[in-house]
Motif scaffolding. Sequence first.
Motif, short mmCIF file in Angstrom:
data_model
loop_
_atom_site.label_atom_id
_atom_site.label_comp_id
_atom_site.label_asym_id
_atom_site.label_seq_id
_atom_site.Cartn_x
_atom_site.Cartn_y
_atom_site.Cartn_z
N THR A 244 0.82 -1.20 0.00
CA THR A 244 0.00 0.00 0.00
C THR A 244 0.86 1.26 0.00
OG1 THR A 244 -1.81 -1.11 1.16
CG2 THR A 244 -1.73 1.28 1.31
N LEU A 245 1.87 1.28 0.85
CA LEU A 245 2.74 2.44 0.93
C LEU A 245 3.58 2.61 -0.33
CD1 LEU A 245 3.89 2.16 4.67
CD2 LEU A 245 2.14 3.68 3.68
N MET A 246 3.94 1.49 -0.95
CA MET A 246 4.66 1.57 -2.23
C MET A 246 3.78 2.17 -3.32
SD MET A 246 6.77 -2.05 -2.22
CE MET A 246 7.29 -1.84 -3.93
N LEU A 247 2.50 1.80 -3.32
CA LEU A 247 1.57 2.37 -4.30
C LEU A 247 1.43 3.87 -4.08
CD1 LEU A 247 -0.60 2.26 -6.49
CD2 LEU A 247 -2.26 1.60 -4.72
N GLN A 249 3.55 5.88 -2.74
CA GLN A 249 4.79 6.54 -3.15
C GLN A 249 4.86 6.69 -4.67
OE1 GLN A 249 8.41 4.29 -2.59
NE2 GLN A 249 9.66 6.14 -2.37
N LYS A 250 4.50 5.63 -5.38
CA LYS A 250 4.59 5.66 -6.84
C LYS A 250 3.63 6.69 -7.43
CE LYS A 250 4.77 2.68 -10.91
NZ LYS A 250 4.87 1.29 -11.41
N LEU A 251 2.41 6.75 -6.90
CA LEU A 251 1.44 7.71 -7.41
C LEU A 251 1.86 9.14 -7.12
CD1 LEU A 251 -1.95 5.97 -6.49
CD2 LEU A 251 -0.82 6.05 -8.71
N SER A 252 2.46 9.36 -5.96
CA SER A 252 2.85 10.72 -5.58
C SER A 252 4.02 11.25 -6.40
CB SER A 252 3.20 10.77 -4.09
OG SER A 252 4.33 9.97 -3.80
N SER A 319 -7.35 21.11 -1.65
CA SER A 319 -6.98 22.17 -0.71
C SER A 319 -5.48 22.19 -0.44
CB SER A 319 -7.74 22.01 0.61
OG SER A 319 -7.42 20.77 1.22
N ASN A 320 -4.72 21.53 -1.34
CA ASN A 320 -3.24 21.56 -1.31
C ASN A 320 -2.63 20.86 -0.11
OD1 ASN A 320 -2.86 23.03 -3.76
ND2 ASN A 320 -3.49 24.89 -2.69
N CYS A 321 -3.32 19.84 0.41
CA CYS A 321 -2.68 19.00 1.43
C CYS A 321 -1.55 18.20 0.78
CB CYS A 321 -3.70 18.05 2.06
SG CYS A 321 -4.94 18.86 3.09
N SER A 322 -0.63 17.71 1.60
CA SER A 322 0.50 16.92 1.10
C SER A 322 0.00 15.72 0.31
CB SER A 322 1.36 16.45 2.27
OG SER A 322 2.25 15.42 1.86
N LEU A 323 0.47 15.59 -0.92
CA LEU A 323 0.01 14.50 -1.79
C LEU A 323 0.35 13.15 -1.19
CD1 LEU A 323 -1.18 13.38 -4.38
CD2 LEU A 323 0.98 13.86 -5.54
N ARG A 324 1.60 12.96 -0.80
CA ARG A 324 2.03 11.65 -0.29
C ARG A 324 1.30 11.29 1.00
NH1 ARG A 324 6.40 7.93 0.06
NH2 ARG A 324 5.41 6.18 1.14
N LEU A 325 1.23 12.23 1.93
CA LEU A 325 0.58 11.94 3.21
C LEU A 325 -0.92 11.68 3.03
CD1 LEU A 325 2.32 14.51 5.60
CD2 LEU A 325 2.74 12.04 5.41
N LEU A 332 -4.15 3.44 3.69
CA LEU A 332 -4.06 2.75 4.98
C LEU A 332 -5.44 2.56 5.60
CD1 LEU A 332 -0.83 4.36 6.50
CD2 LEU A 332 -1.14 1.98 5.73
N LYS A 333 -6.36 3.50 5.33
CA LYS A 333 -7.73 3.31 5.82
C LYS A 333 -8.37 2.09 5.18
CE LYS A 333 -9.54 7.73 7.44
NZ LYS A 333 -10.62 8.74 7.28
N ILE A 334 -8.08 1.87 3.91
CA ILE A 334 -8.63 0.69 3.24
C ILE A 334 -8.06 -0.57 3.87
CG2 ILE A 334 -8.63 -0.62 1.08
CD1 ILE A 334 -8.76 1.99 -0.43
N VAL A 335 -6.75 -0.58 4.08
CA VAL A 335 -6.09 -1.76 4.63
C VAL A 335 -6.59 -2.07 6.03
CG1 VAL A 335 -3.88 -2.69 5.41
CG2 VAL A 335 -4.03 -1.47 3.24
N THR A 336 -6.67 -1.06 6.89
CA THR A 336 -7.03 -1.29 8.28
C THR A 336 -8.52 -1.49 8.48
OG1 THR A 336 -7.11 1.11 8.64
CG2 THR A 336 -5.04 -0.01 9.15
N ASN A 337 -9.34 -1.11 7.51
CA ASN A 337 -10.79 -1.23 7.67
C ASN A 337 -11.41 -2.39 6.88
OD1 ASN A 337 -10.94 0.98 9.37
ND2 ASN A 337 -11.31 2.43 7.73
#
Length: 344
Positions: A244-247, A249-252, A319-325, A332-337
């Motif tokens: 999930t985190l690799m995905l 990173q790649k998209l960002s 609203s210009n939030c950090s793309l990666r975060l 991570l919400k998908i994974v944990t839920n």
Amino acid sequence: MSDFDQEQYQASVFLELTHIIQTNKIPNALLFSGNDNTGRKKAAFFFVKGCNCLANAPIACNACKSCLKIEAQSHPDVLCIDLQKDKKIISISQIREMGLTISSRPNEARFRMVLILNADLMNNQAQNALLKLLEEPPEKTFFILIANKTSLLLSTIISRCRKIKFKPLNDKLIEQYLINNFNIDRPFARIASRTADSDIKKAMMYSNLDDDENKTDWIKRRQWLINTLAGIITTETSDCISKTLMLSQKLSLNPDLMDDTIAIMKTFFRDLMIFKVHPKKIVNLDFFDTFADINRMVRSNKFLEWTKNLYETEKRLASNCSLRLTLDRFFLKIVTNKGNGVYD
């Protein structure tokens, strides 16, 4: 689609604008809302030409000095404001500069136009600066705001505008346009038209009809992304967090492709929600078996939750939030839920 097609499709809008011109009751500001590539910019120039045509015809003659200058975008009293190169917002400095320009009388026009493209991308400071101009507009000057998401505009700005809504292009109309004009296979024309959200130019780009050789192959990117999302959902939670985190990173790494990535994701999660009820109405019919497998494994109440999270993610990115975060948070919400193991 051609400008002529847009004008025909938005006939009610052009009739309304013609009526305003003929009655000579020019509003201080108009708000053109709707999707991209539905003829809004063409309508703005249609309107300013009609307001200033020297032939005094019911609609612009397109032959007089004023009409020709406006058509060539060389008229000194037609001002256009848009995003500056490599910028994501319209800044207060752009609005202030425009305010100084219109503080004097028009050079030659009966009615001067200030056209603000992507008006919903003005930051709060820019919107407040514009509001002051709308409250006390210069003589013989009108504003046209073109916006996709009017919810991002201040309510006080909206209240000072005459609102004109452009209807979205029909998915089936775009699908048939791709088939008739570019010989796109019907199954993929259907996918491209529904993913593009009524935007004909995006549908063409999704069909790899864009002439820009630097454009990413959207067809391959879509296949990769849908396979990756399906893999994350169907893999045990303990095994897929790193994926999930690799995905994320790649998209960002490709922020310019984020809008198109979100478009693919919207169809993916929409298809998850409707599969059990209307399986033949999913957008991504070429992944029919994939959606069938996911629906057997995961409870359907999760799909609505994930879709809501996706729209919240889209708002955060706008609203210009950090793309990666922001992407990390969503995936991570998908994974944990999704729970552990197989459902049902």
